[in-house]
Design a protein around this motif. Structure first.
Motif, PDB file in Angstrom:
ATOM      1  N   LEU A  63      51.545  76.848  71.844  1.00 41.09           N
ATOM      2  CA  LEU A  63      53.436  76.174  73.147  1.00 41.09           C
ATOM      3  C   LEU A  63      53.058  77.147  73.521  1.00 41.09           C
ATOM      4  CD1 LEU A  63      54.038  73.102  73.248  1.00 41.09           C
ATOM      5  CD2 LEU A  63      55.809  73.468  71.807  1.00 41.09           C
ATOM      6  N   PRO A  64      54.071  78.553  72.491  1.00 42.07           N
ATOM      7  CA  PRO A  64      54.439  78.556  73.716  1.00 42.07           C
ATOM      8  C   PRO A  64      53.844  79.240  75.368  1.00 42.07           C
ATOM      9  CG  PRO A  64      54.503  79.513  71.830  1.00 42.07           C
ATOM     10  CD  PRO A  64      53.926  78.642  71.914  1.00 42.07           C
ATOM     11  N   LEU A  65      52.268  79.727  74.968  1.00 43.36           N
ATOM     12  CA  LEU A  65      51.754  79.943  76.636  1.00 43.36           C
ATOM     13  C   LEU A  65      52.061  79.206  77.426  1.00 43.36           C
ATOM     14  CD1 LEU A  65      47.946  81.655  76.373  1.00 43.36           C
ATOM     15  CD2 LEU A  65      48.770  79.801  77.447  1.00 43.36           C
ATOM     16  N   ILE A  66      52.080  77.844  76.442  1.00 41.99           N
ATOM     17  CA  ILE A  66      51.941  76.650  77.834  1.00 41.99           C
ATOM     18  C   ILE A  66      53.365  76.379  78.701  1.00 41.99           C
ATOM     19  CG2 ILE A  66      51.485  74.419  77.810  1.00 41.99           C
ATOM     20  CD1 ILE A  66      49.638  74.002  75.573  1.00 41.99           C
ATOM     21  N   LYS A  67      54.009  76.870  77.330  1.00 38.46           N
ATOM     22  CA  LYS A  67      55.594  76.489  78.036  1.00 38.46           C
ATOM     23  C   LYS A  67      55.836  77.307  80.082  1.00 38.46           C
ATOM     24  CE  LYS A  67      58.312  74.373  74.888  1.00 38.46           C
ATOM     25  NZ  LYS A  67      59.242  74.542  73.575  1.00 38.46           N
ATOM     26  N   ILE A  84      61.335  71.683  76.660  1.00 46.97           N
ATOM     27  CA  ILE A  84      61.109  70.767  75.005  1.00 46.97           C
ATOM     28  C   ILE A  84      59.199  70.224  76.181  1.00 46.97           C
ATOM     29  CG2 ILE A  84      63.132  70.891  74.561  1.00 46.97           C
ATOM     30  CD1 ILE A  84      63.521  68.042  75.475  1.00 46.97           C
ATOM     31  N   LYS A  85      58.980  69.235  74.966  1.00 48.65           N
ATOM     32  CA  LYS A  85      58.008  67.989  74.769  1.00 48.65           C
ATOM     33  C   LYS A  85      57.663  67.651  76.874  1.00 48.65           C
ATOM     34  CE  LYS A  85      59.175  64.589  71.960  1.00 48.65           C
ATOM     35  NZ  LYS A  85      58.628  63.343  71.317  1.00 48.65           N
ATOM     36  N   THR A  86      59.587  67.278  76.945  1.00 51.14           N
ATOM     37  CA  THR A  86      59.823  66.112  77.877  1.00 51.14           C
ATOM     38  C   THR A  86      60.056  66.052  78.925  1.00 51.14           C
ATOM     39  OG1 THR A  86      61.989  65.967  77.040  1.00 51.14           O
ATOM     40  CG2 THR A  86      59.896  63.880  76.273  1.00 51.14           C
ATOM     41  N   THR A  87      59.986  68.205  79.156  1.00 43.18           N
ATOM     42  CA  THR A  87      60.360  69.057  80.214  1.00 43.18           C
ATOM     43  C   THR A  87      59.896  68.406  81.591  1.00 43.18           C
ATOM     44  OG1 THR A  87      61.515  70.514  79.106  1.00 43.18           O
ATOM     45  CG2 THR A  87      60.811  70.974  81.322  1.00 43.18           C
ATOM     46  N   PRO A  88      60.411  67.914  82.634  1.00 47.81           N
ATOM     47  CA  PRO A  88      59.649  67.645  83.679  1.00 47.81           C
ATOM     48  C   PRO A  88      59.408  68.728  84.815  1.00 47.81           C
ATOM     49  CG  PRO A  88      62.270  67.408  84.495  1.00 47.81           C
ATOM     50  CD  PRO A  88      61.181  67.382  82.348  1.00 47.81           C
ATOM     51  N   PRO A  89      58.035  69.253  85.619  1.00 51.12           N
ATOM     52  CA  PRO A  89      58.139  70.155  86.822  1.00 51.12           C
ATOM     53  C   PRO A  89      58.852  70.078  87.915  1.00 51.12           C
ATOM     54  CG  PRO A  89      56.996  68.256  86.853  1.00 51.12           C
ATOM     55  CD  PRO A  89      57.603  67.866  85.878  1.00 51.12           C
ATOM     56  N   GLY A  90      59.375  71.026  88.715  1.00 44.53           N
ATOM     57  CA  GLY A  90      60.487  70.789  89.849  1.00 44.53           C
ATOM     58  C   GLY A  90      60.154  72.135  90.361  1.00 44.53           C
ATOM     59  N   TYR A 137      54.743  68.543  64.263  1.00 44.73           N
ATOM     60  CA  TYR A 137      54.440  66.852  65.006  1.00 44.73           C
ATOM     61  C   TYR A 137      54.926  67.536  66.099  1.00 44.73           C
ATOM     62  CZ  TYR A 137      53.243  61.955  65.785  1.00 44.73           C
ATOM     63  OH  TYR A 137      52.237  60.990  66.147  1.00 44.73           O
ATOM     64  N   HIS A 138      55.937  67.192  66.933  1.00 43.74           N
ATOM     65  CA  HIS A 138      56.220  66.861  68.086  1.00 43.74           C
ATOM     66  C   HIS A 138      55.263  68.253  68.724  1.00 43.74           C
ATOM     67  CE1 HIS A 138      60.302  64.509  67.764  1.00 43.74           C
ATOM     68  NE2 HIS A 138      58.650  63.510  67.489  1.00 43.74           N
ATOM     69  N   SER A 139      56.140  69.603  68.026  1.00 49.29           N
ATOM     70  CA  SER A 139      55.294  70.802  68.982  1.00 49.29           C
ATOM     71  C   SER A 139      53.330  69.499  68.828  1.00 49.29           C
ATOM     72  CB  SER A 139      54.859  71.713  67.847  1.00 49.29           C
ATOM     73  OG  SER A 139      53.783  71.506  66.693  1.00 49.29           O
ATOM     74  N   LYS A 140      52.997  69.505  68.331  1.00 50.77           N
ATOM     75  CA  LYS A 140      51.152  69.051  69.002  1.00 50.77           C
ATOM     76  C   LYS A 140      51.327  68.099  69.995  1.00 50.77           C
ATOM     77  CE  LYS A 140      49.550  71.108  64.687  1.00 50.77           C
ATOM     78  NZ  LYS A 140      48.783  71.321  63.282  1.00 50.77           N
ATOM     79  N   THR A 141      52.294  67.031  69.532  1.00 49.61           N
ATOM     80  CA  THR A 141      51.480  66.562  70.457  1.00 49.61           C
ATOM     81  C   THR A 141      52.224  66.735  72.271  1.00 49.61           C
ATOM     82  OG1 THR A 141      53.740  64.287  69.799  1.00 49.61           O
ATOM     83  CG2 THR A 141      51.463  63.893  69.284  1.00 49.61           C
ATOM     84  N   LEU A 146      53.203  68.002  77.951  1.00 50.85           N
ATOM     85  CA  LEU A 146      53.673  68.635  78.629  1.00 50.85           C
ATOM     86  C   LEU A 146      52.524  68.829  80.179  1.00 50.85           C
ATOM     87  CD1 LEU A 146      55.974  72.088  76.771  1.00 50.85           C
ATOM     88  CD2 LEU A 146      56.797  70.073  78.278  1.00 50.85           C
ATOM     89  N   TYR A 147      51.262  69.058  79.505  1.00 53.27           N
ATOM     90  CA  TYR A 147      49.662  68.992  80.086  1.00 53.27           C
ATOM     91  C   TYR A 147      49.753  68.342  81.299  1.00 53.27           C
ATOM     92  CZ  TYR A 147      45.137  68.506  81.405  1.00 53.27           C
ATOM     93  OH  TYR A 147      43.905  68.059  82.014  1.00 53.27           O
ATOM     94  N   LEU A 148      50.312  66.727  80.613  1.00 39.28           N
ATOM     95  CA  LEU A 148      50.052  65.161  81.472  1.00 39.28           C
ATOM     96  C   LEU A 148      51.781  65.210  82.671  1.00 39.28           C
ATOM     97  CD1 LEU A 148      49.416  63.000  79.017  1.00 39.28           C
ATOM     98  CD2 LEU A 148      47.985  63.741  80.387  1.00 39.28           C
ATOM     99  N   ASN A 149      52.837  65.639  81.767  1.00 38.40           N
ATOM    100  CA  ASN A 149      54.165  65.996  82.958  1.00 38.40           C
ATOM    101  C   ASN A 149      53.588  67.320  84.332  1.00 38.40           C
ATOM    102  OD1 ASN A 149      55.121  64.381  81.697  1.00 38.40           O
ATOM    103  ND2 ASN A 149      56.731  66.386  80.760  1.00 38.40           N
ATOM    104  N   HIS A 150      52.686  67.779  84.167  1.00 40.39           N
ATOM    105  CA  HIS A 150      52.449  69.144  85.397  1.00 40.39           C
ATOM    106  C   HIS A 150      51.139  68.455  86.037  1.00 40.39           C
ATOM    107  CE1 HIS A 150      55.970  70.965  83.050  1.00 40.39           C
ATOM    108  NE2 HIS A 150      56.265  70.941  84.188  1.00 40.39           N
ATOM    109  N   LEU A 151      50.049  67.644  85.388  1.00 38.33           N
ATOM    110  CA  LEU A 151      49.119  67.342  86.526  1.00 38.33           C
ATOM    111  C   LEU A 151      49.394  66.758  86.959  1.00 38.33           C
ATOM    112  CD1 LEU A 151      45.948  67.714  85.571  1.00 38.33           C
ATOM    113  CD2 LEU A 151      46.210  65.471  84.622  1.00 38.33           C
ATOM    114  N   VAL A 152      48.420  67.245  88.375  1.00 35.92           N
ATOM    115  CA  VAL A 152      48.441  66.367  90.021  1.00 35.92           C
ATOM    116  C   VAL A 152      46.688  65.752  89.941  1.00 35.92           C
ATOM    117  CG1 VAL A 152      48.541  66.536  92.337  1.00 35.92           C
ATOM    118  CG2 VAL A 152      50.067  67.381  91.273  1.00 35.92           C
ATOM    119  N   ASP A 153      46.083  64.926  89.648  1.00 34.58           N
ATOM    120  CA  ASP A 153      44.876  64.308  89.404  1.00 34.58           C
ATOM    121  C   ASP A 153      44.852  63.884  90.738  1.00 34.58           C
ATOM    122  OD1 ASP A 153      46.782  62.635  88.008  1.00 34.58           O
ATOM    123  OD2 ASP A 153      45.410  61.496  87.130  1.00 34.58           O
ATOM    124  N   SER A 154      43.369  63.477  90.938  1.00 32.38           N
ATOM    125  CA  SER A 154      43.579  62.761  92.331  1.00 32.38           C
ATOM    126  C   SER A 154      42.190  61.492  91.574  1.00 32.38           C
ATOM    127  CB  SER A 154      43.205  63.590  93.234  1.00 32.38           C
ATOM    128  OG  SER A 154      43.378  64.965  94.008  1.00 32.38           O
TER     129      SER A 154
END
Length: 326
Positions: A63-67, A84-90, A137-141, A146-154
């Motif tokens: 998680l530290p690396l991901i953040k 935190i897990k809900t932090t959105p991109p900007g 528990y929250h650190s894992k989910t 965070l991955y999904l929040n920052h994902l741009v998929d097509s």
């Protein structure tokens, strides 16, 4: 396309998500598979031996690396420790693409070869009794969110998440991160109770929810599901000798999956692809901000000692045309 599989334990959710992942891989589409269930079985369902599945790098442990990577140069995020897990991109955040190579995939994803293609597989990591406390528990989910929040998929690329049906995804807002959610339900009262819970929570958030009836053995089972879930019933799946062989560790070639089940998987893909036209990136971004502000006020500000509401970038809208920070 972002796709979730949910359902109560024993419903066959992981088996069906693994079949869908195999189906997508066989089409040649780029696929990222994510095991976000409290029970980590997706790797085995995709054919990995138990020892190799146990060696998959846990997102929760990184998680530290991901953040740090996702934070990028976003001036609204003072440090990775305040994410935190809900932090959105900007503006300045690093965004992710399905098929690219990046340090997050290098650390957390592994390629899994399937007889019809290959996928990237990421896992939250195994859960222990100690992990059932809120923070662990929250650190894992949270790593998945965070991955999904920052994902741009097509269109024509897929992220398939095998999720737990627990309430955590509702509290954080992760249930709104998907183009479509497939809820796997057995033709029983317990089987459809999860559907009712999900339907109620998702009602006000534009979540596309479709039911996949599993272990359906006859017309009575089909009539029961139709009566309980109505038009949300998309398709049903019955007994599969291919799946039984797979569960014994001896799966035949995927092309030998029964014709009825192959048609069911194609139905799932058609339903998922159809949601592309419904995409509303502005609403998607607003929902991220909504749940982030709720989590910041309820526990995030106190835990981090920062005003996390300031992390929301009011001028930023995630979308396929947005350029990621480098």
């Amino acid at each position: 396309m972002k796709i979730a599989f949910v359902g109560k334990g024993g419903s066959g959710k992981t088996t069906l998500s693994s079949l869908f992942i195999r189906h997508l891989a066989a089409t040649g589409a780029p696929v990222v598979a994510v095991d976000a269930d409290i029970n980590q079985h997706l790797g085995a369902a995709l054919g990995l031996e138990e020892d190799r599945a146990a060696e998959l790098p846990a997102m929760g442990d990184r998680l530290p690396l991901i953040k740090d990577y996702l934070r990028g140069s976003n001036p609204r995020i003072a440090s990775a420790e305040t994410m935190i897990k809900t932090t959105p991109p900007g503006e300045g955040s690093r965004l992710l693409r399905v098929a690219e190579n990046n340090p997050l995939y290098d650390a957390c994803a592994r390629h899994v070869e399937l007889d019809g293609g290959a996928v990237r597989l990421m896992v939250t990591g195994p859960f222990t009794d100690a992990d059932l406390g809120v923070a662990c528990y929250h650190s894992k989910t949270g790593a998945v969110e965070l991955y999904l929040n920052h994902l741009v998929d097509s269109r024509d690329e897929y992220v398939v998440v095998d999720m737990t049906a627990g309430s955590d995804s509702f509290a954080s807002g992760m249930f709104t991160r998907f183009d479509i959610t497939f809820l796997v339900a057995e033709p029983t009262r317990k089987g459809v109770s999860v559907y009712r819970q999900y339907k109620e929570y998702a009602r006000d958030f534009g979540v596309v929810l479709r039911v996949v009836g599993n272990k359906v053995q006859g017309q009575d089972d089909l009539d029961f599901l139709r009566a309980e879930v109505g038009d949300d019933l998309l398709v049903t799946v019955g007994h599969s000798d291919w799946v039984r062989a797979m569960e014994k560790g001896r799966p035949p070639r995927f092309e030998l999956l029964e014709g009825a089940n192959r048609r069911a998987l194609r139905t799932l893909q058609v339903a998922a692809d159809a949601t592309y036209e419904l995409r509303d990136w502005e609403r998607y971004t607003q929902q991220m901000a909504h749940f982030h502000l709720k989590n910041a006020a309820s526990w995030g500000n106190e835990r981090t000692g920062a005003d996390l509401a300031a992390q929301v970038d009011p001028g930023f809208v995630l979308g396929e045309g947005v350029t990621a920070s480098v």
